[in-house]
Enzyme design. Structure first.
Site, PDB file in Angstrom:
ATOM      1  N   SER A 231       0.851  -1.188   0.000  1.00  0.00           N
ATOM      2  CA  SER A 231       0.000   0.000   0.000  1.00  0.00           C
ATOM      3  C   SER A 231       0.885   1.235   0.000  1.00  0.00           C
ATOM      4  O   SER A 231       2.009   1.205   0.514  1.00  0.00           O
ATOM      5  CB  SER A 231      -0.916   0.018   1.234  1.00  0.00           C
ATOM      6  OG  SER A 231      -1.549   1.283   1.385  1.00  0.00           O
ATOM      7  N   TYR A 244      -1.399  -1.314  10.559  1.00  0.00           N
ATOM      8  CA  TYR A 244      -1.618  -1.556   9.129  1.00  0.00           C
ATOM      9  C   TYR A 244      -0.463  -1.004   8.305  1.00  0.00           C
ATOM     10  O   TYR A 244       0.105  -1.705   7.451  1.00  0.00           O
ATOM     11  CB  TYR A 244      -2.930  -0.919   8.688  1.00  0.00           C
ATOM     12  CG  TYR A 244      -3.198  -1.030   7.205  1.00  0.00           C
ATOM     13  CD1 TYR A 244      -3.696  -2.212   6.658  1.00  0.00           C
ATOM     14  CD2 TYR A 244      -2.945   0.038   6.349  1.00  0.00           C
ATOM     15  CE1 TYR A 244      -3.932  -2.325   5.299  1.00  0.00           C
ATOM     16  CE2 TYR A 244      -3.180  -0.064   4.980  1.00  0.00           C
ATOM     17  CZ  TYR A 244      -3.673  -1.247   4.467  1.00  0.00           C
ATOM     18  OH  TYR A 244      -3.895  -1.353   3.104  1.00  0.00           O
TER      19      TYR A 244
END
Length: 368
Positions: A231, A244
């Site tokens: 990401s 995350y």
């Protein structure tokens, strides 16, 4: 030999009142402009055609417009050749890919990005195996043309057992899409050791588990493609997403280490690697998070990301998928003065977006 027939799939197109009625200019983004310019003004072929068009009008070689056109064509061709040589040095020659001879393993492939990839390849009669905690009944699996194996990818033993079944059912895996992911929003102080561990097991440890189980088969076949879905937040970090972003940042280093190890192995010349670092995608994982600028930072659709991944896979090439456009240059943020970095983070509202979305107060675990 006639090509395999595509499966018929019943689809329902969205009705007009199901889609937002927005003015046309809301669909114009910097990504769209970049795409259009890339295939027109900044394309070597178009630049050379411009020179031919001027000559067709008997424009003299010494004319100013002709000189500018020639210089532009030479510049575009030089950049194009440089990029081709750069990619060849970095990634080597592409490998041949025949989907009928490939076995595709996708983690987290029941829904989201992984689900779209699995169902698309399933419709094309490819050999697709999905590893996911969610159970899919046999009728649905047969309809989609996908083999589903209920498996916790964070558990090494379960992954080894599932891959052994895949080898027996379909053959040696040659394409691995490490897509499984989850997010649990919240402050670092409010996080628990169990939540952090679960996030890393799903987002990071799972990649080690699948690589240990699948890579030996690729080496024995002397071919393969490994897709690592990270990401852009792995490069940037963000408030209330510490576990995350940290787990996704680890994947960036893992990808580079994997490439370095494969480069030293003579049996890995035909094993390609693809790094995926998308921005905000239109999935339930970050549903409710509003982008500060639809023009500069649009929400990217699953179809766009999946199309780019499949394009590299089927060309047999290594590379990176960074969508939307800003994600391609997110890594350069660290090269800027710290004051400018702070202003950009403040303007983008990236550190307040999660709090405003309500994800923190809900404290829900969402899977990719």
């Amino acid at each position: 030999m006639s090509p395999p027939k595509l499966k018929e799939v019943n689809v329902s197109l969205p009705r007009k009142f199901d889609t937002p009625d927005e003015p046309w200019y809301r669909y114009i983004t910097v990504d769209l402009l970049h795409y259009v310019l890339g295939y027109t003004v900044f394309h070597p072929f178009v630049a050379c055609v411009l020179v031919l068009c001027l000559r067709a009008q008997y424009t003299p070689w010494h004319a100013l417009e002709m000189r500018i056109a020639i210089a532009w064509a030479m510049l575009m061709c030089t950049i194009g050749i440089f990029n081709i040589i750069s990619d060849r040095i970095a990634y080597g020659a592409p490998r041949e890919v025949d989907l009928s001879e490939e076995v595709i393993v996708i983690t987290g492939g029941v829904d989201g990005l992984g689900g779209l990839l699995a169902e698309t390849y399933g419709m094309r009669n490819a050999n697709v195996a999905v590893l996911d905690m969610k159970k899919v009944d046999d009728e649905e699996a047969e309809e989609k043309g996908v083999f589903y194996y209920q498996c916790d990818v964070g558990d090494a033993k379960q992954v080894e057992a599932a891959v052994a079944e895949i080898v027996e059912d379909l053959g040696a895996p040659t394409i691995l899409v490490n897509n499984a992911g989850m997010v649990r929003a919240g402050s670092i102080l409010d996080s628990t050791p169990e939540e952090v561990e679960q996030t890393f097991r799903t987002n990071t440890i799972s990649h080690f588990n699948t690589l240990r189980a699948v890579l030996p088969h690729m080496l024995s076949e002397r071919r393969g493609t490994i897709v690592t879905v990270s990401s852009v937040l792995g490069r940037l970090g963000a408030a209330n997403l510490s576990s995350y972003t940290a787990s996704k940042a680890a994947l960036l280093a893992l990808h580079q280490s994997l490439r370095a190890e494969l480069a030293q192995n003579p049996d890995a010349n035909e094993i390609k690697t693809i790094l995926v670092t998308p921005g905000q995608m239109g999935t339930k994982m970050f549903q409710g998070v509003k982008t500060p600028s639809k023009f500069l930072g649009p929400v990217v659709s699953l179809a766009e990301v999946a199309k780019s991944i499949m394009n590299l896979i089927e060309k047999g090439e290594s590379g990176e998928v960074a969508l939307p456009l800003y994600t391609k240059y997110a890594g350069t943020l660290d090269a800027l003065p710290v004051g400018i970095q702070a202003l950009l983070r403040r303007w983008s509202a990236m550190d307040t977006a999660i709090q405003k979305s309500g994800m923190v107060s809900k404290s829900e675990m969402k899977e990719q």
